[in-house]
Structures are given as structure tokens and as C-alpha cells.
Design an enzyme around this catalytic site. Sequence first.
Site, PDB file in Angstrom:
ATOM      1  N   TYR A   1      33.904  42.914  41.544  1.00 31.21           N
ATOM      2  CA  TYR A   1      34.478  41.917  42.450  1.00 31.21           C
ATOM      3  C   TYR A   1      33.624  41.757  43.702  1.00 31.21           C
ATOM      4  O   TYR A   1      34.094  41.864  44.823  1.00 31.21           O
ATOM      5  CB  TYR A   1      35.930  42.280  42.779  1.00 31.21           C
ATOM      6  CG  TYR A   1      36.790  42.362  41.547  1.00 31.21           C
ATOM      7  CD1 TYR A   1      37.189  41.202  40.887  1.00 31.21           C
ATOM      8  CD2 TYR A   1      37.156  43.588  41.006  1.00 31.21           C
ATOM      9  CE1 TYR A   1      37.948  41.260  39.718  1.00 31.21           C
ATOM     10  CE2 TYR A   1      37.918  43.650  39.835  1.00 31.21           C
ATOM     11  CZ  TYR A   1      38.302  42.485  39.205  1.00 31.21           C
ATOM     12  OH  TYR A   1      39.047  42.546  38.055  1.00 31.21           O
ATOM     13  N   HIS A   2      32.335  41.484  43.442  1.00 33.36           N
ATOM     14  CA  HIS A   2      31.359  41.187  44.492  1.00 33.36           C
ATOM     15  C   HIS A   2      30.810  39.770  44.305  1.00 33.36           C
ATOM     16  O   HIS A   2      29.604  39.577  44.186  1.00 33.36           O
ATOM     17  CB  HIS A   2      30.195  42.182  44.449  1.00 33.36           C
ATOM     18  CG  HIS A   2      30.581  43.589  44.749  1.00 33.36           C
ATOM     19  ND1 HIS A   2      29.739  44.660  44.493  1.00 33.36           N
ATOM     20  CD2 HIS A   2      31.708  44.130  45.280  1.00 33.36           C
ATOM     21  CE1 HIS A   2      30.327  45.787  44.858  1.00 33.36           C
ATOM     22  NE2 HIS A   2      31.522  45.495  45.328  1.00 33.36           N
ATOM     23  N   PRO A   3      31.655  38.750  44.238  1.00 31.60           N
ATOM     24  CA  PRO A   3      31.161  37.395  43.960  1.00 31.60           C
ATOM     25  C   PRO A   3      30.266  36.878  45.082  1.00 31.60           C
ATOM     26  O   PRO A   3      30.526  37.106  46.264  1.00 31.60           O
ATOM     27  CB  PRO A   3      32.444  36.567  43.838  1.00 31.60           C
ATOM     28  CG  PRO A   3      33.452  37.309  44.656  1.00 31.60           C
ATOM     29  CD  PRO A   3      33.120  38.768  44.471  1.00 31.60           C
TER      30      PRO A   3
END
Length: 364
Positions: free
Chosen positions: A297-299
Site C-alpha cells: 500500500y505504497h501507491p
Amino acid sequence: MSRSNLHVITNAHVTKIIFEGKRATGVKFVKEGGNSYQVLATKEVIVSAGAINSPHLLLLSGVGPKAELKKHNIPLIADLPVGLNFQDHATVFNQLFFDKPNEVGLFDKSEFPTFSSKVNFTLCGKGVLSADPIQMMSFLDVKNGNYVMNDQMPKVQLSALGLILSSHKGDRYVSSLNLQPDVEHNYYFSNSHRAGSTLSATILHPEGTGSITLASSDPFDRPIIDPKLLSTPKDRESAKAGLRYMRDLANTQVLKQYGAYFVDERHSTRERISPDVDPTSDEYLDEMINNFTGVLYHPAGSCKMGALGDTTAVVDPQLRVQGGIQGLRVVDNSIMPHLTSGNTNAPAIMIGEKGSHMIIQAYT
């Protein structure tokens, strides 16, 4: 919150950026309950909704690829590669168990989280909740498909949690992996009583990039997220190099003295993810990647920053939206041209700080 020049509106959903010609002049939003409002800007509109919602809002407002907007009958304001270059940190999980867990210093799952552990942390700042769940981190380069320890920019980040991911009652992260029921049972649920460490190999600089596109012109329809994780041979080789490092780490003399083993070593052949494949082979590593890959969840990257005239960029080095647009900036992780060599929280804060300084400088 008491500043005269700050007004925070909660439970509001921004639906569109207002334009007069090519100048952004405000935003429309809907409050909880369905009432619509608009706010007008005297200088600029600053979009800071993250690498998924920022491109979604721009697309809904007519800023994006011409063909994508035409497909949803959205009038074109500027033809820009909004939503392209989307990236996230793909990570492949494995679980390392120990025959002598009490000597390794792992978290005791019975303490995590309980009422007493919450009280201990709240009142004393001690106990299992006072520790970072990630107990070890290592960075690796990859050369010719093999991991290398050097001082070059790393390609893989290996992390070790002090506990295993359990699917008891449906662990949220395990559930997000969309595992086949038998794989979820054999690798997670049936091992939830054991003490061990969850290892993850994260691809720091993916070669493959994905996209954020519209499901429809309705601002309440969630966008289509296609990260294209591990979509190139190079990215898959990096993932396999990380898994090999895990295996070699588990076979070190230091960890073997605590009885370290991966669950495949204790499974019967039929319980493995691929019963007919040698678990020490590259083919088996591919099966692990296919089954145990998730995201951190590092967009980032979906409103790419680039030099003036860069046709692959959405914003310029001052974070101003290009394509002749005026009065509009994007200030969040979506502007990253490439993902960073690690977690993205600190870079996000830096982008916010630097962006605010540039905005102040523009008006002083």
C-alpha cells in the site's frame, strides 16, 4: 485548527474541479446527506488526495488521456497522461517458524492485542504494543537474477515481522491476498498456533507500471486500479532473488540452532502449493510468487512529475499541472516519477513540506 485561514470540512466527497477555460477556480463537493456545495479559490486549487484519488478527481474533471475521457463522455480540458505510470510496492510473503521460539525473542501472540497489553502501552509505554512489528530489514541488489549485497541502489527490501500472519477469523491482510481456500488453510490457518516470523521480499523499483482509470463518470464509482504487479520478467526475477535470500537466511547456522524451518519443509507433498514441483526449484518460486504476492500500500506515480515539455509527465517541477492548465497543483505521492527505495510515508511528508514552500514562494 483555530487559524483564521483554515477551514476543515469533514464527511465531504470532492466530485469535480471547477474550470473557467483552462484555469482551475474551485471545487465541487457533496456532504454527507447528499447536499452539494462548491468552494472557489482566489489563487490556486491544490489537489492532495493521494495516488489513487488525485488522478481519479483529475479524470472526472476533464484532465487526462483524451481517449479515456471520451469513453466516459467527459469534456476534455487537457490531454495529459493522468493515471498512467501507477506503481506500488509488490511484496511476496513467506513464513519462517522455529522449534525453539522462546529463545528467538518473537512476539507472543497471546499478548497481541489484549486488554492488559493495551493498558500497559497506554499507561507505561511498554509491552508488545510498544515495539515496531517489523524487527529486521535488509536491502539487496539483484544481478543476473541473483541477490547481491553491495552499496548500490537496492532493488529488493526484505522485512521480518516478529509474528506470523494468521487467518484466524479472516486476517485482513491474508484475506487481501485472495488465496485459494486450501492454500490459505495449509499455509496460514493450520499454522496460526505456531511461533514464527513473517518474511517479505518487496520489489522496490518495479519495471512494470500500471494505471488508474475510470469505471464511469460517476464520482462515487471507485476507479479501476490495475497495478500490473510483477508483470515483467525482470520484476519476477527480483522477487525470486528475494525468496532465495530468505531460504539462505533460514539455512544459516545462527537460525538453524533455533530450529528454523519454512512450512514447506514440514508439509506433506500434497499440502504444498504445487505438489508435483520440487520445492527447491525456480518453478516452485514462481508458484510462491503467484500465490503469496500482495502490496505494501505504497501507491505512487499516477500524476508523474517531469521537466517542462515532458509528454509523460502530468505536473512540472513546481507541481503545477501542465497542458496549459493554470491555478492547479498536485501535492502528494502521485507526483513521484519512480517509487522510493523503501516505505513512502516520509517521502509523502517531504513532498507536502516542499510543495507548501513552493506555493508560499510563488506568492511572496
